[in-house]
Design a protein around this motif. Structure first.
Motif, short mmCIF file in Angstrom:
data_model
loop_
_atom_site.label_atom_id
_atom_site.label_comp_id
_atom_site.label_asym_id
_atom_site.label_seq_id
_atom_site.Cartn_x
_atom_site.Cartn_y
_atom_site.Cartn_z
N ASN A 17 0.82 -1.22 0.00
CA ASN A 17 0.00 0.00 0.00
C ASN A 17 0.85 1.26 0.00
O ASN A 17 0.72 2.14 0.86
N ILE A 41 0.03 8.75 -5.58
CA ILE A 41 -0.53 8.05 -4.44
C ILE A 41 -1.95 7.61 -4.80
O ILE A 41 -2.78 8.45 -5.15
N SER A 43 -5.91 6.17 -4.65
CA SER A 43 -7.08 6.45 -3.81
C SER A 43 -8.16 5.39 -4.04
O SER A 43 -8.43 4.58 -3.18
N ASP A 71 -4.38 8.54 2.07
CA ASP A 71 -3.07 9.01 2.50
C ASP A 71 -3.24 10.29 3.33
O ASP A 71 -4.36 10.77 3.55
N GLU A 72 -2.13 10.86 3.78
CA GLU A 72 -2.19 12.03 4.64
C GLU A 72 -2.88 13.21 3.96
O GLU A 72 -3.63 13.96 4.61
#
Length: 417
Positions: A17, A41, A43, A71-72
């Motif tokens: 991941n 990244i 989603s 993610d962040e």
């Protein structure tokens, strides 16, 4: 595709991941240990059965599902009330599937129809004639075309625009507004629908006519097919999320530069002997059709040479950015990161793709899954420089590892004039 999990057996996988890692300058290294690439990244992912020769049948049975990552940056947007919160029931996946039933109610599948399976009953998340009660606020919908061969052109019956901020596995750098959008098999669109001023009933509609698995027959706004009814309740929410046209989403997104390209490849998608080929060859899981150098960027050209047929072309592991589609700039919703491009008859797409983090083999293929089953699939095997690929078309494979017969002969279509 040929790593089968046979009856009574199991296989364990490990999913890190992670985003792709930016490869260090020394491409001879066998691992990529650079920084993670925030532009890629993921989603909204999805998974489905991919068994060689049987994908169409197994997918028609519903062997598919969503796989969502946060993610962040995405958590920051949710906490700041820019994006809807999935834990509040306002972030909802919608898997679109057309089905066909026998007289006894069993699902129908014709193994001799290689055009692409079409159904005459439309479902959302497996439900026929579904409806969803919604509040007067903005909702996030992750729309997935999980059909075998159906192509949709989606719009809202109210005529209001749809805000799109992601496609396939990735979020956009910014949100944008469209009136409708095409979504072919395997594609995803991350959208916002604003119900604050909507009528009491709104339908998500398909306006793409299609009479066979060959292709869409064209958009006809006068003949909409309702897919999902939204029943709108209550008064407008006052503390709604703030996402709107132009809102910055993936703030570290960057385009792939032409200057990064070290190699170009061309892939022609065609028809032969009643089946489907890429560069005149049928799929062979023991033959590498592309050997990119790990840590590099390439330009790939996808050309649909099969007449009027449509082919949604999908790459595994790494996505791409569409440089141009038939010589033109792609539409807004296809202008950023993608892992699938739908080629109408005669169309050509030039895409830029990076190869990072993992060696292969991986496949790329037509996502009309009946075309995939009938051999419109190829192997991409990125390797560190100097590391050969074991996929030469003849090497014996350990059946205890792959679960297949140990030898696969070369099979290509010999096109005679």
């Amino acid at each position: 595709p040929d790593f089968y999990v046979l009856a009574g057996e199991a296989r364990d996988y490990y999913w890190p991941n992670i985003a792709p890692r930016v490869t260090q300058a020394d491409r001879r290294a066998r691992t990529c240990d650079g920084d993670f690439d925030p532009a890629w990244i993921p989603s909204t992912l999805w998974y489905h059965d991919h068994a060689m020769d049987l994908t169409g049948f197994n997918v028609s049975r519903g062997l598919a599902g969503f796989y969502l990552l946060f993610d962040e940056r995405e958590e920051q947007l949710i906490a700041g009330k820019v994006l809807p919160d999935s834990f509040q029931g306002i972030d909802i996946g919608l898997a679109l599937t057309d089905q066909r039933f026998n007289a006894d109610g069993a699902l129908s599948y014709d193994f001799f129809d290689h055009n692409g399976r079409l159904g005459d009953v439309f479902t959302v998340n497996g439900t026929v004639q579904p409806y969803l009660e919604v509040q007067r606020r903005k909702y996030r919908f992750r729309i997935l075309n999980a059909s075998n061969a159906r192509v949709y052109q989606l719009r809202l019956s109210s005529g209001q625009p749809i805000l799109v901020f992601g496609a396939d596995s990735w979020l956009f750098p910014k949100a944008g507004v469209v009136k409708s959008f095409e979504i072919s098999s395997g594609q995803r669109h991350d959208v916002i629908i604003d119900f604050r001023n909507a009528p009491d009933e709104v339908f998500l509609e398909n306006i793409m006519s299609q009479s066979s698995g060959r292709k869409g027959d064209g958009v006809d706004p006068s003949k909409p097919t309702p897919l999902l009814k939204f029943v709108v309740r209550g008064t407008a929410v006052t503390d709604d999320v703030t996402i709107d046209d132009g809102t910055i989403i993936r703030d570290q997104w960057a385009p792939i530069s032409d200057n990064e390209v070290v190699a170009t490849r061309s892939f022609e998608f065609d028809r032969s002997l009643g089946a489907w080929t890429i560069n005149g060859r049928f799929f062979n899981p023991r033959r590498a059709d592309a050997l990119p150098e790990l840590g590099t960027t390439e330009q790939w050209t996808f050309e649909n040479s099969s007449g009027g047929w449509w082919h949604p072309i999908h790459t595994h592991l790494e996505g791409f950015q569409i440089k141009n589609l038939n010589g033109n700039t792609p539409p807004f919703e296809r202008s950023f990161n993608s892992d699938l491009v739908n080629l109408h008859g005669g169309e050509v797409a030039k895409v830029l793709v990076k190869f990072r983090t993992f060696t292969g083999p991986f496949v790329f293929h037509c996502h009309n899954v009946e075309h995939e089953d009938m051999r419109m699939m190829a192997v991409n095997d990125p390797r560190p420089v100097g590391q050969p690929s074991p996929l030469d078309g003849e090497t014996r494979i350990d059946p205890d590892v792959s679960g297949v017969v140990p030898r696969s002969e070369e099979h290509t279509s010999e096109l005679q004039s």
